[in-house]
Enzyme design. Structure first.
Site, PDB file in Angstrom:
ATOM      1  N   THR A 284       0.824  -1.201   0.013  1.00  0.00           N
ATOM      2  CA  THR A 284       0.006   0.190  -0.077  1.00  0.00           C
ATOM      3  C   THR A 284       0.985   1.408  -0.171  1.00  0.00           C
ATOM      4  O   THR A 284       0.294   2.251  -0.681  1.00  0.00           O
ATOM      5  CB  THR A 284      -1.099   0.115   1.240  1.00  0.00           C
ATOM      6  OG1 THR A 284      -0.145   0.102   2.523  1.00  0.00           O
ATOM      7  CG2 THR A 284      -1.711  -1.196   1.260  1.00  0.00           C
ATOM      8  N   SER A 286       1.805   4.769   0.596  1.00  0.00           N
ATOM      9  CA  SER A 286       1.017   5.977   0.813  1.00  0.00           C
ATOM     10  C   SER A 286      -0.268   5.807   0.693  1.00  0.00           C
ATOM     11  O   SER A 286      -1.051   6.633   0.907  1.00  0.00           O
ATOM     12  CB  SER A 286       1.518   7.209   0.143  1.00  0.00           C
ATOM     13  OG  SER A 286       2.878   7.385   0.505  1.00  0.00           O
ATOM     14  N   THR A 313       9.254   1.265  12.647  1.00  0.00           N
ATOM     15  CA  THR A 313      10.151   1.590  13.492  1.00  0.00           C
ATOM     16  C   THR A 313      10.187   1.340  14.949  1.00  0.00           C
ATOM     17  O   THR A 313       9.141   1.436  15.497  1.00  0.00           O
ATOM     18  CB  THR A 313      10.379   3.038  13.252  1.00  0.00           C
ATOM     19  OG1 THR A 313      10.559   3.258  11.736  1.00  0.00           O
ATOM     20  CG2 THR A 313      11.868   3.465  13.826  1.00  0.00           C
ATOM     21  N   GLU A 405      -0.026  16.545  10.354  1.00  0.00           N
ATOM     22  CA  GLU A 405       0.499  17.918  10.077  1.00  0.00           C
ATOM     23  C   GLU A 405       1.743  18.074  11.251  1.00  0.00           C
ATOM     24  O   GLU A 405       2.740  18.562  10.946  1.00  0.00           O
ATOM     25  CB  GLU A 405      -0.693  18.878  10.768  1.00  0.00           C
ATOM     26  CG  GLU A 405      -1.889  19.096   9.425  1.00  0.00           C
ATOM     27  CD  GLU A 405      -3.017  20.100  10.119  1.00  0.00           C
ATOM     28  OE1 GLU A 405      -3.488  20.392   9.378  1.00  0.00           O
ATOM     29  OE2 GLU A 405      -2.779  20.516  11.301  1.00  0.00           O
ATOM     30  N   GLU A 528       7.196   9.620   6.165  1.00  0.00           N
ATOM     31  CA  GLU A 528       5.939  10.672   6.486  1.00  0.00           C
ATOM     32  C   GLU A 528       5.573  11.315   5.308  1.00  0.00           C
ATOM     33  O   GLU A 528       5.156  12.604   5.351  1.00  0.00           O
ATOM     34  CB  GLU A 528       6.761  12.019   7.481  1.00  0.00           C
ATOM     35  CG  GLU A 528       7.299  11.140   8.931  1.00  0.00           C
ATOM     36  CD  GLU A 528       5.915  10.830   9.541  1.00  0.00           C
ATOM     37  OE1 GLU A 528       4.953  10.882   9.408  1.00  0.00           O
ATOM     38  OE2 GLU A 528       6.401  10.039  10.788  1.00  0.00           O
TER      39      GLU A 528
END
Length: 550
Positions: A284, A286, A313, A405, A528
């Site tokens: 998958t 992102s 991680t 964010e 990220e």
């Protein structure tokens, strides 16, 4: 006001006009009905991403002009700051007018976007022209390199006693506890020692943004940024230890039940619980809407989880997994996803995953070591009945999106720390290494690299802290966070690459720390949200926020 700060303000206005011209072109191409059409956005991806990079460049200029104004108002704007302003503005305005680099070989030029006239107008602006002719010059780069060699650095004060003291504290801690050992830990591919983790916990690293009533510091994203930056300046893994706590703390703090907050947040804040984020699946990446790992509710209300996750991680050492699973297979896409708070037993070297229903294999990596990466397999792994975040099914994707964010701002701050680490190593080597009877710094191409490294660092740093301030005010800042992460990641890689080049052949030797920093820097443009994902989010988001000019 300093002449150059006034010119920077004027140049920002001209740059905004250029960015608006780019927005109009992009809107006509992909949002003919006023909202971006997904099919058109994908077809015109280069155009949309180019527009995003233009907007990011302009936002960095604006944030840097604000930095210069604050420094001047506090009486701190001195020669090194003026040189950084002139060089940084000179370079980025030239990029806007001639081509913004999205990667090493993808340059978005005004002509291909139909912006030749807008670029000409930008160049004709009096303030822009001054920066383009008098800003990023050989003489200014030489002056800046000399000041940097003498120990001068661009202004970094917040003008806030608490924040400035936190920076001092973490800079000293990093210099004492992280930097001297980081390269050996990397070479040994060892987990960062628990005694160091515990010392970081005592300093509040894992509870920076957790509310005081739950045992945290309650200081917000700006403080989180400076802690991440200073720790990452010693080693990215030190700066990244808090990332999973940041994500878990925000997920639970914003969405958890009162019982979940009381149970988990104090222990996350004091470091007695080490969380990990379990979101990504092998096929998958992102595309989180395609998550397949199943969570099935049992008769007693508990859950059983089965499926595969990857790139997890610090998984073996973690005590808590924030886990995105599909609890409703009948609802496709995002709507069938839920977030589970899955407790596990902390593993050891001999038995990394002792619990029933979970197994893992280590993924060997170039850099970003110290926590280790794993591919995990789940087969009926048990999660307690109270493990559904907020007690609500089908909300997992929405809950996760709200944390992105903060996570992306924190990643940008880590990138700034890595970029500073690269500069520190490059400058040290350029001062110590002699060729043809003089230090490397005496050669213009070496001095140029170091001067431009610092100028771009300030641009990326100020964009990052600007995003953090927006977040602290409670503003929605997905665009600002994406812009900060996009630019800071590129800066970290560029600085690491240039610092290794200054080292020459020695930089390619594993014994030199710059080899580690290069490997560490490379991951920042991937995790990220990869750079391409960031550009997509920025481009689509800003087009959605404004009316089409079709």
């Amino acid at each position: 006001m300093s002449e150059w700060i006034d010119l920077a303000r004027q140049a920002c206005a001209a740059a905004r006009d250029f960015a608006e011209a780019a927005r109009v072109v992009a809107a006509v191409a992909v949002a003919p009905e006023g909202r971006p059409d997904p099919v058109l956005v994908e077809r015109e991806q280069r155009l949309v991403h180019g527009y995003a990079w233009i907007g990011t460049t302009v936002a960095a200029l604006e944030a840097t002009a604000d930095w210069a104004s604050r420094a001047e108002a506090a009486g701190r704007f001195v020669d090194v700051d003026e040189l950084v302003l002139k060089i940084g503005f000179g370079e980025y305005l030239h990029q806007l007018a001639s081509g913004v680099p999205m990667s090493q070989n993808e340059i978005v030029r005004p002509g291909e976007l139909g912006l030749d006239r807008a670029a000409s107008t930008l160049c004709d602006n009096t303030a822009t022209a001054r920066f383009m002719t008098e800003g990023n010059t050989a003489a200014n780069r030489t002056k800046l390199a000399v000041l940097l060699a003498e120990g001068a650095r661009p202004d970094e004060a917040f003008g806030d006693e608490t924040l400035d003291l936190i920076r001092e504290q973490f800079r000293a801690f990093t210099a004492d506890k992280i930097t001297p050992h980081a390269h050996q830990w990397h070479m040994d591919d060892a987990l960062i020692p628990m005694e160091v983790v515990q010392e970081m916990a005592a300093l509040g690293v894992f509870g920076v943004c957790i509310a005081e009533k739950h045992g945290g510091l309650g200081l917000g994203k700006t403080a989180m940024c400076l802690v991440s930056e200073e720790l990452s300046r010693g080693w990215i893994c030190a700066g990244s230890l808090g990332t999973r706590s940041e994500i878990a703390g925000e997920l639970i703090g914003e969405n958890g039940t009162a019982e979940q907050k009381a149970k988990f947040l104090p222990q996350i804040a004091d470091g007695s619980i080490l969380p990990t984020a379990v979101f990504t699946e092998p096929d998958t990446g992102s595309d989180l809407a395609s998550v397949r790992m199943r969570g099935v509710r049992q008769a007693d209300g508990s859950w059983q989880v089965s499926g595969a996750k990857t790139w997890i991680t610090h998984a073996a050492r973690a005590d808590l997994m924030t886990m995105l699973v599909r609890t409703d297979p009948g609802t496709p896409g995002y709507g069938g996803l839920s977030m589970l708070l899955a407790e596990k037993t902390r593993g050891t070297d001999a038995d990394p995953f002792p619990d029933t229903g979970i197994d893992g294999s280590e993924i060997e990596v170039l850099g970003y070591r110290g926590m280790k990466e794993y591919a995990l397999g789940f087969d009926g792994f048990a999660v307690a009945a109270d493990g559904l975040l907020g007690g609500a099914e089908g909300q997992g994707f929405k809950q996760l999106m709200r944390t992105f964010e903060g996570a992306r701002i924190q990643t940008a701050a880590r990138a700034i720390g890595v970029a500073w680490n690269a500069f520190d190593l490059g400058l040290q080597y350029a001062l110590e290494r002699k060729q043809f009877g003089k230090p490397l710094l005496a050669f213009p191409r070496v001095a140029d690299k170091l001067a431009l490294m610092v100028a771009e660092l300030v641009l990326a740093r100020e964009l990052t802290y600007s995003a953090a301030r927006h977040k602290d005010k409670g503003d929605r800042c997905d665009i600002e966070a994406g812009q900060a992460k996009l630019l800071a990641a590129r800066t970290a890689w560029s600085n690491a690459d240039n610092a290794l080049q200054i080292h020459g052949g020695n930089g390619y030797a594993l014994e030199y720390p710059i080899s580690r920093v290069l490997c560490d820097a490379r991951i920042l443009n991937i995790f990220e949200g990869a750079g391409e994902i960031q550009a997509q989010v920025i481009g689509r988001g800003t087009l959605k926020a404004q009316p089409s000019a079709a």
